[in-house]
Design an enzyme around this catalytic site. Structure first.
Site, mmCIF file in Angstrom:
data_model
loop_
_atom_site.group_PDB
_atom_site.id
_atom_site.type_symbol
_atom_site.label_atom_id
_atom_site.label_comp_id
_atom_site.label_asym_id
_atom_site.label_seq_id
_atom_site.Cartn_x
_atom_site.Cartn_y
_atom_site.Cartn_z
ATOM 1 N N LEU A 13 65.663 -17.661 -128.972
ATOM 2 C CA LEU A 13 65.213 -18.074 -130.194
ATOM 3 C C LEU A 13 63.784 -17.786 -130.050
ATOM 4 O O LEU A 13 63.045 -17.439 -130.986
ATOM 5 C CB LEU A 13 65.588 -19.296 -130.902
ATOM 6 C CG LEU A 13 67.011 -19.650 -130.689
ATOM 7 C CD1 LEU A 13 67.479 -21.118 -131.440
ATOM 8 C CD2 LEU A 13 67.928 -18.486 -131.240
ATOM 9 N N ASP A 50 56.008 -26.121 -116.718
ATOM 10 C CA ASP A 50 57.123 -26.732 -116.800
ATOM 11 C C ASP A 50 56.986 -28.133 -117.620
ATOM 12 O O ASP A 50 55.942 -28.851 -117.613
ATOM 13 C CB ASP A 50 57.269 -27.253 -115.083
ATOM 14 C CG ASP A 50 58.658 -27.874 -115.256
ATOM 15 O OD1 ASP A 50 59.404 -28.248 -116.106
ATOM 16 O OD2 ASP A 50 58.961 -28.165 -113.959
ATOM 17 N N GLY A 71 61.561 -25.037 -125.891
ATOM 18 C CA GLY A 71 61.920 -25.054 -124.506
ATOM 19 C C GLY A 71 62.953 -26.120 -124.089
ATOM 20 O O GLY A 71 62.680 -27.314 -124.700
ATOM 21 N N TYR A 135 73.548 -33.284 -123.107
ATOM 22 C CA TYR A 135 72.580 -32.181 -124.107
ATOM 23 C C TYR A 135 72.479 -32.844 -125.396
ATOM 24 O O TYR A 135 71.121 -32.719 -125.933
ATOM 25 C CB TYR A 135 73.333 -30.913 -123.755
ATOM 26 C CG TYR A 135 72.651 -29.884 -124.979
ATOM 27 C CD1 TYR A 135 71.562 -29.472 -124.669
ATOM 28 C CD2 TYR A 135 73.187 -29.500 -126.166
ATOM 29 C CE1 TYR A 135 70.911 -28.334 -125.455
ATOM 30 C CE2 TYR A 135 72.780 -28.567 -127.144
ATOM 31 C CZ TYR A 135 71.475 -27.823 -126.428
ATOM 32 O OH TYR A 135 70.925 -27.312 -127.452
ATOM 33 N N LYS A 139 69.115 -34.461 -127.575
ATOM 34 C CA LYS A 139 68.505 -34.103 -129.264
ATOM 35 C C LYS A 139 68.270 -35.446 -129.759
ATOM 36 O O LYS A 139 67.318 -35.547 -130.564
ATOM 37 C CB LYS A 139 69.498 -33.329 -129.631
ATOM 38 C CG LYS A 139 69.762 -31.897 -128.873
ATOM 39 C CD LYS A 139 68.255 -31.270 -128.947
ATOM 40 C CE LYS A 139 68.561 -29.710 -128.135
ATOM 41 N NZ LYS A 139 67.360 -28.850 -127.705
ATOM 42 N N SER A 164 74.414 -22.605 -134.920
ATOM 43 C CA SER A 164 74.532 -21.443 -133.909
ATOM 44 C C SER A 164 73.893 -20.231 -134.300
ATOM 45 O O SER A 164 74.248 -19.435 -135.145
ATOM 46 C CB SER A 164 76.107 -21.262 -134.215
ATOM 47 O OG SER A 164 77.058 -22.065 -133.913
ATOM 48 N N ARG A 172 84.492 -20.695 -135.641
ATOM 49 C CA ARG A 172 83.804 -21.917 -135.820
ATOM 50 C C ARG A 172 82.248 -21.358 -136.366
ATOM 51 O O ARG A 172 81.851 -21.925 -137.268
ATOM 52 C CB ARG A 172 83.582 -22.768 -134.622
ATOM 53 C CG ARG A 172 82.387 -23.760 -134.554
ATOM 54 C CD ARG A 172 82.003 -24.648 -133.434
ATOM 55 N NE ARG A 172 81.038 -25.376 -133.287
ATOM 56 C CZ ARG A 172 79.855 -25.231 -132.877
ATOM 57 N NH1 ARG A 172 79.677 -24.146 -132.564
ATOM 58 N NH2 ARG A 172 79.080 -26.162 -133.088
#
Ligand SMILES: NC(=O)c1ccc[n+]([C@@H]2O[C@H](COP(=O)([O-])OP(=O)(O)OC[C@H]3O[C@@H](n4cnc5c(N)ncnc54)[C@H](O)[C@@H]3O)[C@@H](O)[C@H]2O)c1
Length: 275
Positions: A13, A50, A71, A135, A139, A164, A172
């Site tokens: 992205l 980083d 990131g 994960y 978020k 997505s 999906r």
């Protein structure tokens, strides 16, 4: 605008966003942990950093107006692997943005923050968090961080709950697809809307089968144009057997909702190679 910082610039992205973002500012500073990101736009600089390194992120955001934070490790993984890039990385971005007086953080959140809701429920923007993985939990953490920095410190944030953004490869995705063009439009609106406070918006195209409700974010002016229905005949003809007992098929998070915590799920998304 003088300076925009983009993290995750080497990613899928990030690569789509670099050129359009470079047109919105005097200097685009693109960042990632990767060695390099290929040919730069004329007003673009690359800084390798980083996300888990607070000093590096403090330097990166110095003098910026807006950070577009994309990131992250983009898959389910053991908590300890996500802790640095996804959790501490988010804290470092918001804290550096606050310290340097940035206007706004534009953040790539995800449907996986609410991935355990059943697909039969259209999820709105005020539904409580219901993450499907560590994960997704990262978020949720970053969204809450964004809300807290807005309410306590006046730093604006727009969190884009992307569904997505990849070629359509399964049933999906007929509901969850976000086209590359609509992604760019969404990020542009998240940047150019004059006042956002803390806002959430789903990153999804104008799909007939869209499973989420963006009505409360209408003020952002995000009006997606693409519709995954164009792929429906082919995709449904190829679709495998359905199992209503499988959370991976019945929940918004798809395969992420079905796998064990800490176990990678990206491969199960069956994303085709770029067309
Ligand atoms: N692609 C999608 O459909 C989708 C859906 C929902 C959310 N998102 C979110 O959008 C963002 C971009 O996703 P993508 O599909 O481009 O993923 P990607 O894996 O292609 O890009 C992520 C980038 O982050 C970088 N990164 C990882 N760890 C880092 C670290 N410690 N320090 C600095 N950089 C690091 C990687 O090198 C990579 O270039 C992510 O935050 C992801 O969670 C994507």
């Amino acid at each position: 605008m003088k300076k925009i910082v983009l993290t995750g610039a080497a990613g899928r992205l990030g690569s789509i966003l670099r050129a359009p973002l470079s047109r919105l500012c005097e200097t685009l500073v693109s960042s990632d942990i990767a060695e390099d990101i290929g040919t730069l736009n004329t007003n673009e600089r690359y800084v390798r950093a980083d996300l888990a390194d607070k000093a590096a992120i403090m330097d990166l955001l110095d003098g910026a107006d807006i950070v577009v934070h994309f990131g992250a490790i983009v898959d389910e993984a053991p908590f300890e692997e996500l802790l640095g890039p996804n959790f501490i990385g988010a804290y470092n971005i918001w804290e550096a943005a606050y310290q340097h007086g940035l206007r706004r953080v534009v953040y790539a959140s995800s449907i996986h923050a609410v991935g355990m809701y059943p697909k039969t429920e259209c999820v709105g923007l005020d539904a409580p968090h219901r993450p499907d993985t560590f994960y997704g939990l990262a978020k949720c953490f970053a969204e809450d961080l964004g809300r807290m920095y807005w309410e306590k410190r006046g730093l604006e944030a727009v969190c884009l709950r992307i569904l997505s953004c990849a070629p359509v490869g399964n049933a999906r995705a007929l509901g969850t697809w976000l086209s590359d063009g609509d992604l760019v439009h969404l990020v542009e609106r998240a940047i150019d809307t004059p006042v956002t406070g803390f806002s959430l918006v789903y990153g999804v195209s104008n799909n007939d089968r869209c499973p989420v409700d963006n009505s409360k974010a209408a003020f952002l002016g995000y009006r997606p144009k693409d519709n995954a229905e164009q792929f429906a005949v082919r995709i449904l003809a190829e679709a495998g057997p359905h199992d209503p007992a499988d959370p991976g098929q019945m929940c918004h998070g798809g395969p992420f909702a079905g796998i064990a915590l800490g176990q990678g799920a990206k491969a199960l998304l069956n994303i085709p190679e770029e067309e």
